[in-house]
Design a protein around this motif. Sequence first.
Motif, PDB file in Angstrom:
ATOM      1  N   PHE A 129     -56.013-112.821 -27.361  1.00  0.00           N
ATOM      2  CA  PHE A 129     -56.586-113.408 -28.395  1.00  0.00           C
ATOM      3  C   PHE A 129     -56.564-112.729 -29.977  1.00  0.00           C
ATOM      4  O   PHE A 129     -57.667-112.462 -29.811  1.00  0.00           O
ATOM      5  CB  PHE A 129     -57.651-114.938 -27.918  1.00  0.00           C
ATOM      6  N   THR A 130     -56.413-113.252 -30.782  1.00  0.00           N
ATOM      7  CA  THR A 130     -56.185-112.711 -32.620  1.00  0.00           C
ATOM      8  C   THR A 130     -56.469-114.362 -33.058  1.00  0.00           C
ATOM      9  O   THR A 130     -56.610-115.236 -32.839  1.00  0.00           O
ATOM     10  CB  THR A 130     -55.327-112.558 -32.640  1.00  0.00           C
ATOM     11  N   ASN A 148     -61.622-109.294 -25.755  1.00  0.00           N
ATOM     12  CA  ASN A 148     -61.464-110.038 -25.510  1.00  0.00           C
ATOM     13  C   ASN A 148     -62.097-111.102 -24.199  1.00  0.00           C
ATOM     14  O   ASN A 148     -62.767-112.626 -24.185  1.00  0.00           O
ATOM     15  CB  ASN A 148     -59.685-111.384 -25.099  1.00  0.00           C
ATOM     16  N   LYS A 167     -62.877-112.137 -30.768  1.00  0.00           N
ATOM     17  CA  LYS A 167     -61.125-111.507 -31.252  1.00  0.00           C
ATOM     18  C   LYS A 167     -60.905-110.937 -32.467  1.00  0.00           C
ATOM     19  O   LYS A 167     -62.134-110.672 -33.325  1.00  0.00           O
ATOM     20  CB  LYS A 167     -60.986-113.534 -32.198  1.00  0.00           C
TER      21      LYS A 167
END
Length: 391
Positions: A281-282, A325, A330
């Motif tokens: 997840f970015t 995460n 993030k």
Amino acid sequence: MGCSSCSTGKDGQPKGCKNNGTCGTDGCNKLTVFDWLSNMSLPNGEKPFDCVEIRFKNSRKEFFRNSENLSLSIGDIVATQATSGHDVGMVTLTGELVRVQMKKKKEDYSNLELPKIYRKASQKDIDIWQKCRDREEEIKKRAREIAIILKLQMKISDVEFQGDGSKATFYYTAEDRIDFRQLIKDMAKAFGIRIEMRQIGYRQEAQRLGGIGSCGRELCCSTWLTDFRSVSTSAARYQQLSLNPQKLAGQCGKLKCCLNYELDVYLDALKDFPGQETKLFTEKGVAFCQKVDIFKASLWFSYRDEPANWHILSKEQVNEILEKNKKKEKVASLEEYAVENVVEAEKVFENAVGQDSLTRFDAPKRKKNNRNNKNNNRKKSNYKKKPTNNA
């Protein structure tokens, strides 16, 4: 490691095995065991082990007791005890290594009911044995014809005669249970011998008959493998092999035994590897794992909206992002961590071999047509010029 009788002859032509599969040196037999104790003498007062390993046709080996204290060595032809009559086989192992082999195959060497060796085979025994071996192919072909006439869904793969010629064992493969009572009656009437039917699996069939694998070597099961371990498609998945049944299947039609050879190494390497279904997840978006390279310890990731752009991350970097995460943090983007960015480009096929194109033979025809066109144009121009000259 063949003997001198199966070496190369004149003009590079192979001589072939002159012993017809009964090699006296035991160098080219199946499932051979190297006797590394052959040059060592026994301690004082120690009696030699009285059991001997004897090989019959193909890979069938059994243990017999040398109750007559015969002086036997590897390659000797002996007459052994059978259920009725006698059998003829070749000695493949003697001494203390036989005890090790019996323990490995869970055979009780103290069993008094172990079959015995009668004597060393005489020339008459060998002549009868060879005569029976010569009949096997003809009888196998005739037995298959009888099975086809009776419409039995089975395949007779091999025939093995007993050494005295009184009995023949037919090895067959079949998907379902077969009622071969009528088949035995017809074969006993046609061949005049006692018949024994023995069903084997497809792997056992490949082991008995032998063959060449896709690697170019003789099948492992017919040369050195002594047991069959279960092979599953998960072994191919762990090694990231293409799940193509034509490439993963061996001569027997089952999964190749060699899929298990390097499996443990891959499993150890994958213990601290992130899973194939890992998501990162970015702030730029969610990234999915596209490929894993175990040897380089790297993973390929791409964003959901940009599946063609792959970013190479090391195993440590992926674990670092996963830790963040888990804390609901993030990272900015994969580009900050990526070792290398790979963009899928349009594939351009080039001539790497240096050969001409496949249409190179059409070029002279085109030149010939051009010449014809030029000649026609010249003729037309000359024809047009002639009236002006006459005028």
